[in-house]
Design a protein around this motif. Structure first.
Motif, PDB file in Angstrom:
ATOM      1  N   ARG A  57       0.825  -1.209   0.038  1.00 58.83           N
ATOM      2  CA  ARG A  57       0.144  -0.027   0.011  1.00 58.83           C
ATOM      3  C   ARG A  57       0.835   1.211  -0.137  1.00 58.83           C
ATOM      4  O   ARG A  57       0.765   2.133  -0.748  1.00 58.83           O
ATOM      5  CB  ARG A  57      -0.885   0.052   1.257  1.00 58.83           C
ATOM      6  N   LYS A  58       1.854   1.221   0.650  1.00 56.68           N
ATOM      7  CA  LYS A  58       2.794   2.653   0.810  1.00 56.68           C
ATOM      8  C   LYS A  58       3.441   2.844  -0.480  1.00 56.68           C
ATOM      9  O   LYS A  58       3.603   3.884  -0.864  1.00 56.68           O
ATOM     10  CB  LYS A  58       3.778   2.252   2.033  1.00 56.68           C
ATOM     11  N   TRP A  90       2.307   1.998  -3.315  1.00 60.73           N
ATOM     12  CA  TRP A  90       1.306   2.396  -4.188  1.00 60.73           C
ATOM     13  C   TRP A  90       0.793   3.970  -4.041  1.00 60.73           C
ATOM     14  O   TRP A  90       0.826   4.799  -5.062  1.00 60.73           O
ATOM     15  CB  TRP A  90       0.020   1.600  -3.942  1.00 60.73           C
ATOM     16  N   VAL A 114      -2.485  -4.066  -5.276  1.00 58.37           N
ATOM     17  CA  VAL A 114      -1.768  -3.710  -4.154  1.00 58.37           C
ATOM     18  C   VAL A 114      -2.361  -4.140  -2.822  1.00 58.37           C
ATOM     19  O   VAL A 114      -3.590  -4.565  -2.485  1.00 58.37           O
ATOM     20  CB  VAL A 114      -2.587  -2.255  -3.685  1.00 58.37           C
ATOM     21  N   SER A 173      -3.117  -4.827   0.962  1.00 59.06           N
ATOM     22  CA  SER A 173      -3.126  -4.005   2.502  1.00 59.06           C
ATOM     23  C   SER A 173      -3.613  -5.157   3.555  1.00 59.06           C
ATOM     24  O   SER A 173      -4.646  -5.731   2.862  1.00 59.06           O
ATOM     25  CB  SER A 173      -4.021  -2.927   2.103  1.00 59.06           C
TER      26      SER A 173
END
Ligand SMILES: NC(=O)c1ccc[n+]([C@@H]2O[C@H](COP(=O)([O-])OP(=O)(O)OC[C@H]3O[C@@H](n4cnc5c(N)ncnc54)[C@H](OP(=O)(O)O)[C@@H]3O)[C@@H](O)[C@H]2O)c1
Length: 156
Positions: free
Chosen positions: A57-58, A60, A77, A79
Motif C-alpha cells: 500500500r505504501k 502504491w 496493491v 493491504s
C-alpha cells in the motif's frame, strides 16, 4: 507452461530500498533507471498478455496519483485492511515452484534507509552475465552511479 516470477528492486550497498516512504536517494531522480523499471514490468513474456505488478500500500501511495495505476500492467496493491480471500492465489503463485528472476539495480552510493531487503543468497541465485534489453556496465545520472544486475534462481 513454465512460469517465471520476476522481482525488481533498486538497492543501496547496505540493501536499503526506502526511507521515509520514498526511495533512499529522494529527491534525486534516476530517470533512466525508472525507464528500466517501466520496460521490464511492461514487457510480458507472453504476447498479448499483461504483467501483474504487486506492491504494498505504501509503495502504491508513493506513486504520484497521475501515474497510477501503472499503465499497461495489472496493478495489485497489498493491504491487511483488505482481507480478500480472492487474493489467495497471489500467495500460491509466489510460493509455487517456478523460475525466479531478480532485476536488481545496485546504486553505488549509500543513503539513509529504513526499509531493507535480504542479501541475495549465492546458494539460491546466480548472477547472469547479461540479459536482453538490460544495459551493461556502470550507469550514471543525477550524480549517482548504478549498475543493473539480473539473477536467476538456481533451483526451481
Ligand atoms: N528501491 C525500490 O526498488 C523500492 C521498491 C518498493 C518500495 N520501496 C520503498 O520501500 C518503502 C516502503 O516499504 P514498505 O515495505 O514499508 O511498504 P510497502 O511494502 O510498499 O507497503 C507496506 C504495506 O503493504 C501492506 N502489506 C505488506 N505486506 C502485506 C501482506 N503480506 N499482506 C497484506 N498487506 C501487506 C501493508 O498495508 P496496510 O498497512 O494497509 O495493511 C503494509 O503497511 C518506501 O520507502 C518505498 O519507497 C523501494
Amino acid at each position: 507452461m513454465s512460469r517465471t516470477l520476476n522481482c525488481i528492486v533498486a538497492v543501496c550497498p547496505n540493501m536499503g530500498i526506502g526511507n521515509n516512504g520514498n526511495l533512499p536517494w529522494h529527491p534525486k531522480r534516476l530517470s533512466n533507471e525508472f525507464k528500466h523499471f517501466q520496460k521490464m514490468t511492461m514487457t510480458p513474456t507472453v504476447e498479448g498478455k499483461q504483467n501483474v505488478v504487486i506492491m504494498g500500500r505504501k509503495t502504491w501511495f508513493s506513486i504520484p496519483e497521475r501515474n497510477r495505476p501503472l499503465k499497461n500492467r495489472i496493478n495489485i496493491v497489498l493491504s491487511r485492511a483488505l482481507n480478500l480471500i480472492g487474493l489467495q492465489w497471489i500467495w500460491e503463485a509466489m510460493e509455487a515452484p517456478c523460475l525466479r528472476r531478480l532485476f536488481v539495480t545496485r546504486v553505488q552510493q549509500q543513503f539513509d534507509c529504513d526499509t531493507f531487503i535480504p542479501e541475495i543468497s549465492a546458494d539460491k541465485y546466480r548472477l547472469l552475465p547479461g540479459f536482453p534489453g538490460v544495459a551493461e556496465g556502470m550507469q550514471e545520472e543525477s550524480g549517482l552511479q548504478y549498475e543493473f544486475e539480473v539473477y536467476e534462481s538456481i533451483e526451481n
